[in-house]
Scaffold this motif. Sequence first.
Motif: not given
Length: 165
Positions: A39-68
């Motif tokens: 159910d998880v893609s080979r490279q599903h999503c990435a969590v990025l920490i840039q300074g005091n900013k935290l981001t999640v980015k879907d990497l084209g996953s088949s089943n999607g990335t969900y937040v809340n």
Amino acid sequence: MRVILVMFKDGQRREFPLTAEKTVLGRRQDCGLRIPTRDVSRQHCAVLIQGNKLTVKDLGSSNGTYVNGKRVAETKLKAGDKLQVGPVVFVVQVDGQPAKITPADAQPKAPAKKPAAPARGAAGAAAVAPGDDEETLDLSEVELELDDPIDALEELTDDDEKDMP
């Protein structure tokens, strides 16, 4: 910024500290956090920490990335958010917040309910509001192909564990 992804398996808390600026979650061996289930893609999503900013980015996953409970392409994360990747739900902890995370906090958020059927007009036709035809994915009804994908996280080899942040 100290970021930990917290999950629960059979009531037991598991923590995955993210120390790199970019942590890829997926089922490939070289992912920073490996979730070995179909159910998880080979490279599903990435969590990025840039300074005091935290981001999640879907990497084209088949089943999607969900937040809340909402499917996202890319979004900011904050303390207490639920990040769902396939069948696994993580609670995002940032600099120790939220201080207390329980197994109930790591349950998938229920998808939004569809509104009740619209009232019929004088001509007998149903009034249709924009968005009524949109479908909501109910992850609770998804059949998993593995016995228990969370067990797969537990069964990683020692070498795989070393690769995890």
